[in-house]
Design a protein around this motif. Structure first.
Motif, PDB file in Angstrom:
ATOM      1  N   ARG A 127       2.858   6.060 -13.757  1.00 48.13           N
ATOM      2  CA  ARG A 127       1.967   5.928 -14.925  1.00 48.13           C
ATOM      3  C   ARG A 127       1.618   7.291 -15.508  1.00 48.13           C
ATOM      4  O   ARG A 127       1.468   7.431 -16.724  1.00 48.13           O
ATOM      5  N   ARG A 128       1.475   8.293 -14.658  1.00 50.07           N
ATOM      6  CA  ARG A 128       1.197   9.647 -15.150  1.00 50.07           C
ATOM      7  C   ARG A 128       2.333  10.160 -16.030  1.00 50.07           C
ATOM      8  O   ARG A 128       2.099  10.975 -16.933  1.00 50.07           O
TER       9      ARG A 128
ATOM     10  N   ARG B  26       1.595   2.573  -3.696  1.00 47.67           N
ATOM     11  CA  ARG B  26       0.522   2.938  -4.621  1.00 47.67           C
ATOM     12  C   ARG B  26       0.721   4.311  -5.243  1.00 47.67           C
ATOM     13  O   ARG B  26       0.481   4.503  -6.441  1.00 47.67           O
ATOM     14  N   TYR B  27       1.157   5.271  -4.439  1.00 48.67           N
ATOM     15  CA  TYR B  27       1.321   6.624  -4.989  1.00 48.67           C
ATOM     16  C   TYR B  27       2.454   6.665  -6.008  1.00 48.67           C
ATOM     17  O   TYR B  27       2.346   7.338  -7.052  1.00 48.67           O
TER      18      TYR B  27
ATOM     19  N   ALA C 142       3.407   4.250  -7.951  1.00 44.80           N
ATOM     20  CA  ALA C 142       2.903   3.630  -9.179  1.00 44.80           C
ATOM     21  C   ALA C 142       2.002   4.594  -9.941  1.00 44.80           C
ATOM     22  O   ALA C 142       2.040   4.672 -11.176  1.00 44.80           O
ATOM     23  N   TYR C 143       1.188   5.335  -9.213  1.00 46.97           N
ATOM     24  CA  TYR C 143       0.306   6.321  -9.851  1.00 46.97           C
ATOM     25  C   TYR C 143       1.120   7.394 -10.565  1.00 46.97           C
ATOM     26  O   TYR C 143       0.871   7.725 -11.734  1.00 46.97           O
ATOM     27  N   VAL C 144       2.115   7.948  -9.868  1.00 48.04           N
ATOM     28  CA  VAL C 144       2.952   8.987 -10.457  1.00 48.04           C
ATOM     29  C   VAL C 144       3.711   8.441 -11.665  1.00 48.04           C
ATOM     30  O   VAL C 144       3.853   9.119 -12.696  1.00 48.04           O
TER      31      VAL C 144
ATOM     32  N   GLU D 164       0.817  -1.211   0.000  1.00 49.94           N
ATOM     33  CA  GLU D 164       0.000   0.000   0.000  1.00 49.94           C
ATOM     34  C   GLU D 164       0.853   1.265   0.000  1.00 49.94           C
ATOM     35  O   GLU D 164       0.401   2.329  -0.451  1.00 49.94           O
TER      36      GLU D 164
END
Length: 219
Positions: free
Chosen positions: A137-138, A130-131, A133-135, A127
């Protein structure tokens, strides 16, 4: 025959293709096995380039620590800047390998066009990834869940860097911020059309320019 050479913290960094192994490092206060020997093994297994591949590890040879903290950080910063690919493998464990410095390094490198992010789903604290991974992909950074796949993606970046001809001098990485066109080398997957190669670099250039503008604005 393809081979790798392992360069560890504060050792001289040679020329040629390079991958930096970024991510949490085991601490003496909570000893756990390092993930980097396995990464180096997979890199050696998959590397097929004509030149030796330099694998840059921020861990100290024989566990010998730097005399000055700044010496270690300076070497890591220069090594990441000079690498064709920055392989982030974040086996997040908030008890033994929290990776706080890794978070900052990924934020610095996410817009370079040279980062790959590995975030295993079965790590103790997924967990907390997660951030990142988000960044990633952006910014179009590959996100993987196995070390093997992360190595594969990193070597794809090394191969792409090797396809870039830099007629004005410097390295392929140097041309990311350069508006001058690149010319594909013989055998490039972009064929003989320089337009295809330069179009493939447009996103990396824009991301790097945006990062520089942000840094200057906030200085």
């Amino acid at each position: 025959m393809s081979t790798i050479r392992l360069v560890m913290a504060r050792e001289p960094i040679p020329a040629g293709p390079k991958v930096f192994l970024a991510g949490p490092t085991p601490d003496k206060s909570a000893p756990v096995p390092s993930w980097r020997p396995e990464a180096a093994r997979l890199l050696a297994q998959q590397w097929t380039g004509e030149q030796p591949l330099t694998v840059l590890s921020p861990e100290s040879r024989h566990g010998q620590c730097a005399e000055r903290y700044e010496d270690q950080v300076d070497w890591e910063t220069d090594a990441r800047a000079g690498a064709d690919a920055i392989l982030f493998w974040i086996l997040r464990d908030m008890r033994t390998m929290p990776g706080m410095t890794t978070n900052v390094e990924f934020g610095l490198d996410v817009s370079t066009g040279r980062a790959v992010l590995g975030v295993p789903a079965d790590c103790p604290n997924p967990e907390c990834n997660r951030y990142l991974a988000y960044v990633a992909r952006r910014h179009g950074v590959p996100v993987c869940e196995t070390l093997d796949d992360t190595v594969t993606q990193a070597l794809a970046l090394v191969a792409a860097a090797g396809q870039c001809s830099c007629p004005y001098g410097g390295t392929a990485a140097d041309t990311v911020l350069d508006r001058r066109p690149l010319r594909p080398q013989s055998g490039s997957p972009y064929g003989s059309d320089p337009g295809l190669l330069n179009a493939s670099l447009a996103t990396s250039r824009k991301s790097a320019r945006d990062s520089m503008v942000f840094a200057l604005t906030c200085a």
